[in-house]
Each structure stands twice: as structure tokens, then as C-alpha cells.
Design a protein around this motif. Structure first.
Motif, short mmCIF file in Angstrom:
data_model
loop_
_atom_site.label_atom_id
_atom_site.label_comp_id
_atom_site.label_asym_id
_atom_site.label_seq_id
_atom_site.Cartn_x
_atom_site.Cartn_y
_atom_site.Cartn_z
N GLY A 1 0.80 -1.22 0.00
CA GLY A 1 0.00 0.00 0.00
C GLY A 1 0.83 1.26 0.00
N ALA A 2 2.06 1.20 0.54
CA ALA A 2 2.91 2.38 0.59
C ALA A 2 3.35 2.83 -0.79
N GLU A 3 3.24 1.94 -1.79
CA GLU A 3 3.64 2.29 -3.14
C GLU A 3 2.46 2.77 -3.99
N CYS A 4 1.29 2.84 -3.40
CA CYS A 4 0.10 3.33 -4.10
C CYS A 4 -0.17 4.78 -3.69
N THR A 5 -0.49 5.62 -4.64
CA THR A 5 -0.70 7.04 -4.38
C THR A 5 -2.17 7.38 -4.53
N ALA A 6 -2.83 7.61 -3.40
CA ALA A 6 -4.26 7.92 -3.40
C ALA A 6 -4.46 9.42 -3.20
N GLY A 7 -5.55 9.93 -3.78
CA GLY A 7 -5.87 11.33 -3.60
C GLY A 7 -7.12 11.73 -4.34
N GLN A 8 -7.41 13.02 -4.32
CA GLN A 8 -8.62 13.54 -4.94
C GLN A 8 -8.36 14.95 -5.45
N ILE A 9 -8.94 15.27 -6.60
CA ILE A 9 -8.82 16.62 -7.16
C ILE A 9 -10.21 17.14 -7.52
N LEU A 10 -10.30 18.45 -7.71
CA LEU A 10 -11.62 19.07 -7.82
C LEU A 10 -11.57 20.35 -8.65
N GLN A 11 -12.58 20.52 -9.51
CA GLN A 11 -12.98 21.82 -10.06
C GLN A 11 -14.35 22.15 -9.48
N MET A 12 -14.62 23.43 -9.25
CA MET A 12 -15.93 23.80 -8.72
C MET A 12 -16.30 25.22 -9.11
N THR A 13 -17.61 25.44 -9.23
CA THR A 13 -18.13 26.78 -9.50
C THR A 13 -19.34 27.02 -8.60
N ILE A 14 -19.34 28.14 -7.91
CA ILE A 14 -20.45 28.56 -7.05
C ILE A 14 -21.01 29.86 -7.61
N THR A 15 -22.34 29.94 -7.72
CA THR A 15 -22.95 31.19 -8.16
C THR A 15 -24.00 31.65 -7.15
N SER A 16 -24.19 32.95 -7.10
CA SER A 16 -25.26 33.57 -6.30
C SER A 16 -25.89 34.66 -7.14
N GLY A 17 -27.20 34.54 -7.34
CA GLY A 17 -27.88 35.51 -8.19
C GLY A 17 -27.35 35.54 -9.61
N GLY A 18 -26.83 34.43 -10.07
CA GLY A 18 -26.31 34.34 -11.42
C GLY A 18 -24.87 34.78 -11.59
#
Length: 233
Positions: free
Chosen positions: A77-94
Motif C-alpha cells: 500500500g505504501a507504493e500506491c498514491t491515493a488522492g482527490q482533485i476538484l474543479q468547482m463553480t459557485i454562483t449567487s444571483g447568477g
């Protein structure tokens, strides 16, 4: 790799992380029906839409998921690289709202994940890229934590596999606000090379919350940008 978004999950961790503002039930080692063993805490946590308080002065909900990966027999398991990445957009009133800052993950810069050439910004002083952002002709994502070395999140790893629980929140300033949240997540485990397989699950969460209305929430699996993924469960 699978992503659970439709049921309560249970997980064992030696970390005492609290109950995440009441979102999870936590049993101390040896307490109640804690069957984890090894001095671990038992966490019972929601996925999907949860923790709604729609009548609050600042209406809120959370959208959760649980990522789980089983490694091939004989893996280190030490040779496996786990993770997470993200794009996001938040709007208020357009109008676009500022994004929160990146939470550094296990990979940085130009990477190939899920068969797609990506650019990862791992600078915690930068805001998450918005949906559709590009850099060096690659989709640009921000690191979103969940690497094995981070002891402040509900996650775990061993030679058998890795897992983590995420529960992002959506909160309006007032009921009359019209707001949206769009997320594209890529959860991944990169193998050590030499023919060892990697896996990635790419999926979106979209929340539309009109003025004085209840929110609408949709999860969607992106099979074209996923590898060795069992999809959304």
C-alpha cells in the motif's frame, strides 16, 4: 474503485476526529456495537444529500460520498498514491462567487489520471479552479486532500486498499438567495508502475437552489474519464 452516494457507511479509524458537527455517529474503542477492534473508533456517516436544515436563517445541506479501492493481492500500500482533485463553480444571483482554497493532495503539476491529461494546482494559497478552467492546454484541477498522509480527514489505507469519506456543504446566506454549486471530482489511486494498474472515478455533483425553494441535487458518473471504476453506487 467505487463511489458510494446512496447509503449510510461505516468505517474504522484509530483517529479521534469527532462527529463532524453531528453528521456522524462515533463510537469509542470498545463502546456499544463498535466491532472495529485494534483500538479503533467506529464512524457511521451519511452519503448522498444529508444534514439538511432548510428552514434555518441560513439554509444548508451537505452532499456526501465514500470512495473505496481494493488493491491487488500482494500489493504494498505504501507504493500506491491515493488522492482527490476538484474543479468547482459557485454562483449567487447568477454571478460567480469566490471559491474556497485548495487542500493539497498527493500529486502536483501535469498528470495523467483516468486516461486524461490534467494539470493539478496543489498550492493551498490558491482558490480551486472553476469548472472548465484550463492551463497548459489541460483541464486544471485543485488538490482536494484525501492523501494517506493527512490525519485530519476520515480516511484509511493498508496493503488491502484505501478509502475516504467526503461531505461537502452548501449553505445560502438567506432563503431568498438563488444559488448553485457545481463540482467535478476525480478520486484516484495511482499504481507504482511496472504494470500495476491505476484507477480513477470521475463524477459530478450539481446543486440548484432557487429563491425560497428546496434544493435540487444530482450526482452523475463520467465513465469516459474513469478507469477501473465501478461507478456510483
Amino acid at each position: 474503485m467505487t463511489v458510494t452516494r446512496s447509503q449510510i457507511i461505516s468505517a474504522c479509524s484509530t483517529r479521534n476526529l469527532g462527529n463532524f458537527d453531528g453528521q456522524c455517529l462515533v463510537l469509542a474503542p470498545g463502546a456499544g456495537d463498535n466491532d472495529c477492534g485494534g483500538g479503533a473508533y467506529k464512524y457511521t456517516c451519511p452519503t448522498g444529500v444529508n444534514s439538511q436544515d432548510l428552514e434555518a436563517a441560513e439554509p444548508t445541506q451537505s452532499t456526501g460520498f465514500f470512495v473505496q479501492t481494493a488493491y491487488a493481492g500482494g500489493s504494498n500500500g505504501a507504493e500506491c498514491t491515493a488522492g482527490q482533485i476538484l474543479q468547482m463553480t459557485i454562483t449567487s444571483g447568477g454571478n460567480n462567487e469566490p471559491n474556497p482554497n485548495i487542500n493539497p493532495t498527493s500529486l502536483n503539476g501535469n498528470q495523467t489520471i483516468g486516461g486524461r491529461n490534467l494539470r493539478i494546482d496543489n498550492n493551498g494559497a490558491h482558490a480551486f479552479p472553476r469548472i472548465g478552467d484550463m492551463e497548459q492546454q489541460r483541464p486544471k484541477f485543485g488538490g482536494d486532500n484525501y492523501m494517506a498522509a493527512n490525519v485530519d480527514v476520515l480516511s484509511g489505507s493498508s496493503n488491502a486498499g484505501s478509502w475516504w469519506w467526503d461531505n461537502t456543504d452548501q449553505t445560502k446566506d438567506e432563503a431568498a438567495e438563488a444559488a448553485t454549486w457545481a463540482y467535478e471530482f476525480v478520486a484516484f489511486v495511482q499504481g507504482s508502475g511496472g504494470g500495476q494498474p491505476s484507477c480513477a472515478c470521475t463524477f459530478t455533483i450539481d446543486v440548484g437552489w432557487d429563491s425560497n425553494q428546496h434544493p435540487g441535487t444530482a450526482y452523475a458518473y463520467n465513465a469516459g474519464n474513469s478507469v477501473n471504476c465501478g461507478g456510483l453506487q
